[in-house]
Write a protein that holds these residues in place. Structure first.
Motif, short mmCIF file in Angstrom:
data_model
loop_
_atom_site.label_atom_id
_atom_site.label_comp_id
_atom_site.label_asym_id
_atom_site.label_seq_id
_atom_site.Cartn_x
_atom_site.Cartn_y
_atom_site.Cartn_z
N TYR A 276 12.74 20.06 37.75
CA TYR A 276 11.52 20.09 37.08
C TYR A 276 11.52 19.80 35.52
O TYR A 276 12.12 20.76 35.05
N SER A 277 11.18 18.57 35.07
CA SER A 277 11.34 18.52 33.53
C SER A 277 10.09 18.81 33.20
O SER A 277 8.94 18.27 33.34
N ILE A 278 9.82 19.94 32.48
CA ILE A 278 8.67 20.61 31.67
C ILE A 278 8.60 20.32 30.12
O ILE A 278 9.40 20.77 29.47
N SER A 279 7.64 19.62 29.83
CA SER A 279 7.42 19.22 28.46
C SER A 279 6.11 19.18 28.17
O SER A 279 5.07 19.57 28.67
N GLY A 280 5.82 19.44 26.55
CA GLY A 280 4.39 19.30 26.21
C GLY A 280 4.03 20.87 25.61
O GLY A 280 4.91 21.68 25.08
N PRO B 48 2.31 15.28 37.31
CA PRO B 48 3.14 15.82 38.16
C PRO B 48 4.70 15.14 37.99
O PRO B 48 5.61 15.68 38.34
N GLY B 49 4.46 13.70 37.95
CA GLY B 49 5.88 13.14 37.87
C GLY B 49 5.99 11.75 36.75
O GLY B 49 6.26 10.90 37.23
N GLY B 50 5.63 12.37 35.67
CA GLY B 50 5.60 11.18 34.55
C GLY B 50 4.22 10.54 34.25
O GLY B 50 3.40 10.78 35.08
N SER B 51 4.33 9.68 33.32
CA SER B 51 3.09 8.99 33.07
C SER B 51 2.64 8.03 33.95
O SER B 51 1.43 7.49 34.00
N GLY C 139 6.59 11.56 41.96
CA GLY C 139 7.55 10.81 41.05
C GLY C 139 8.97 11.38 40.83
O GLY C 139 9.66 11.81 41.51
N THR C 140 9.28 11.51 39.36
CA THR C 140 10.30 12.13 38.96
C THR C 140 10.24 13.48 38.50
O THR C 140 11.14 13.85 37.72
N THR C 141 9.13 14.25 38.80
CA THR C 141 8.93 15.57 38.58
C THR C 141 9.20 15.81 36.98
O THR C 141 9.55 16.85 36.38
N ALA C 142 8.51 14.97 36.26
CA ALA C 142 8.27 14.89 34.82
C ALA C 142 6.96 15.51 34.57
O ALA C 142 5.91 15.00 34.50
#
Length: 426
Positions: A243-247, A284-287, A314-317
């Motif tokens: 999982y890519s966690i950003s923000g 949950p998975g990018g914009s 999505g890509t779990t972004a």
């Protein structure tokens, strides 16, 4: 967490010189390849089917089923193409994987190519990702020198060449057929399907396109077995996931967890919300996936859980936004990205994203009207399901979900504009 996970995909990332072949071999590297070459291609395809591995690039299509589409005869060359064109806003899982553990991808490529009777694999890396491109090329050279690539791999009689190709920075090339056109030296645009890549892909030959994380999972499945893999995650979405966690979180980054992990659990892993400011909305998975709100903290983040709640895995972004962020502003920023990245092949996406961006920019600038909200939804309706590929669908997702959950914020922009007009007239 409810279902703790011993690192699988990321277990080598913190090892000294983790990208070197010597480190990889010390940590079970290429043992799965030796095991796979003792079996038949059919056995490997069945193993991946039994494991329940689903594509990690966004669509979630069962990998073993996709492999089985490759025709058994070899009248034409068979190609394996790895989609490493990671361009979805917020997604940052494949590039770190290629940087920290490139040989796991290479070993997965060799096993997958053997299973599909392919003798040439292409890894299509995003053009801006210069460091992983160089590191992957270095790892491929190491693999050739060690006899893991080239002719008669490990005395098995199986031959495979890998070509690492750098794209030119086009988001549309994340779509598999646009990627194939780009590989052939053409302008990156999606193809009309059918024919599908399994029948006529790269150079009109049978082709399978897989994501980096999907293929990097394969050596672990070969070594651990299908039942071991299914112990992680959920029944219909098994296995580990990056999982890519950003923000607005204290410790953004890549977090490996079982599929089905919730945002509440992920926030615990990354230290909670930054500065203690409450969560407002997140993707949950990018914009390109419909946004969620604080009410969705306990949604299982797997393919079924996200879909049942009205979005996509999505890509779990996972992009996390706190209460200081304006939803219309964020939606405008995403929409301008899609307007810029539209390949222009089809009218709904080419014209629709342009007008969506214009309207949103005007609204955020305080020059919108209440009718603009209906116009936005109308334009979205004319793009959704009518564009040539999924880029158009992704472009409308933040707008429709933003208006669904935060309509008042869009109306507030219109009301403030109305008050300014009245004041000017007075």
């Amino acid at each position: 967490m409810s279902d703790p996970l011993t690192p699988v995909l990321t277990k080598r990332w913190l090892s000294p010189n983790s990208w070197r072949l010597s480190t990889y071999e010390q940590l079970e590297g290429y043992t799965a390849l030796r095991k796979a070459l003792r079996g038949t291609p059919e056995q490997l395809v069945q193993l991946v089917k039994d494991s329940g591995l689903r594509g990690r690039g966004g669509a979630g299509f069962p990998a073993g089923v996709k492999w089985s589409f490759m025709p058994p005869n070899e009248d034409k060359p068979h190609y394996l193409v790895i989609n490493a064109d990671e361009g979805e806003p917020g997604t940052c899982k494949d590039i770190p994987l290629m940087m920290a553990d490139p040989h796991s991808l290479i070993e997965g490529c060799i096993i997958a190519a053997y299973a599909m009777r392919s003798h040439h694999c292409f890894i299509y890396v995003r053009g801006e990702a210069l460091h992983p491109y160089r590191r992957l090329n270095a790892a491929v050279r190491e693999a050739y020198r060690a006899g893991y690539l080239g002719r008669d791999i490990l005395g098995s009689g199986f031959d495979l060449d890998i070509t690492v190709h750098a794209g030119a920075g086009a988001y549309i090339c994340g779509e598999e057929t646009a990627l194939l056109d780009s590989l052939e030296g053409r302008r990156g645009q999606p193809r009309l399907k059918p024919p599908f890549p399994a029948a006529a892909g790269l150079y009109a030959a049978p082709t399978t396109v897989n994501n980096v994380e999907t293929i990097a999972s394969v050596p672990f499945i070969v070594n651990g077995g299908a039942d071991w893999f299914r112990k992680m995650g959920r029944e219909k979405s098994p296995g580990p996931k990056i999982y890519s966690i950003s923000g607005h979180v204290e410790k953004p980054g890549q977090y490996e967890a079982p599929l089905g992990t919730t945002l509440r659990e992920l926030l615990e892993l990354c230290g909670g919300m930054k500065d203690g400011i409450p969560l407002k909305f997140w993707t949950p998975g990018g914009s390109s996936t419909p946004m969620f709100t604080a009410e969705h903290l306990d949604i299982p983040l797997d393919f079924e859980g996200a879909a049942e709640a009205g979005s996509m895995l999505g890509t779990t972004a996972v992009q996390v936004f706190n209460e200081t962020v304006s939803v219309p502003w964020a939606v405008m920023k995403w929409t301008k990205f899609y307007e810029h990245e539209s390949c222009g092949k089809c009218t709904p996406c080419r014209e629709g994203t342009y007008w969506l961006a214009q309207i949103l920019e005007r609204m955020v600038d305080g020059r919108g009207t209440a009718e603009d909200i209906d116009t936005l939804l109308d334009v979205c309706d004319n793009i959704l399901g009518r564009s040539f590929c999924a880029l158009g669908d992704g472009a409308v997702s933040p707008i429709t979900s933003g208006i669904k959950y935060f309509r008042d914020e869009f109306l507030a922009l219109c009301e403030s504009n109305k008050r300014e007009l009245v004041g000017a007239q007075a």
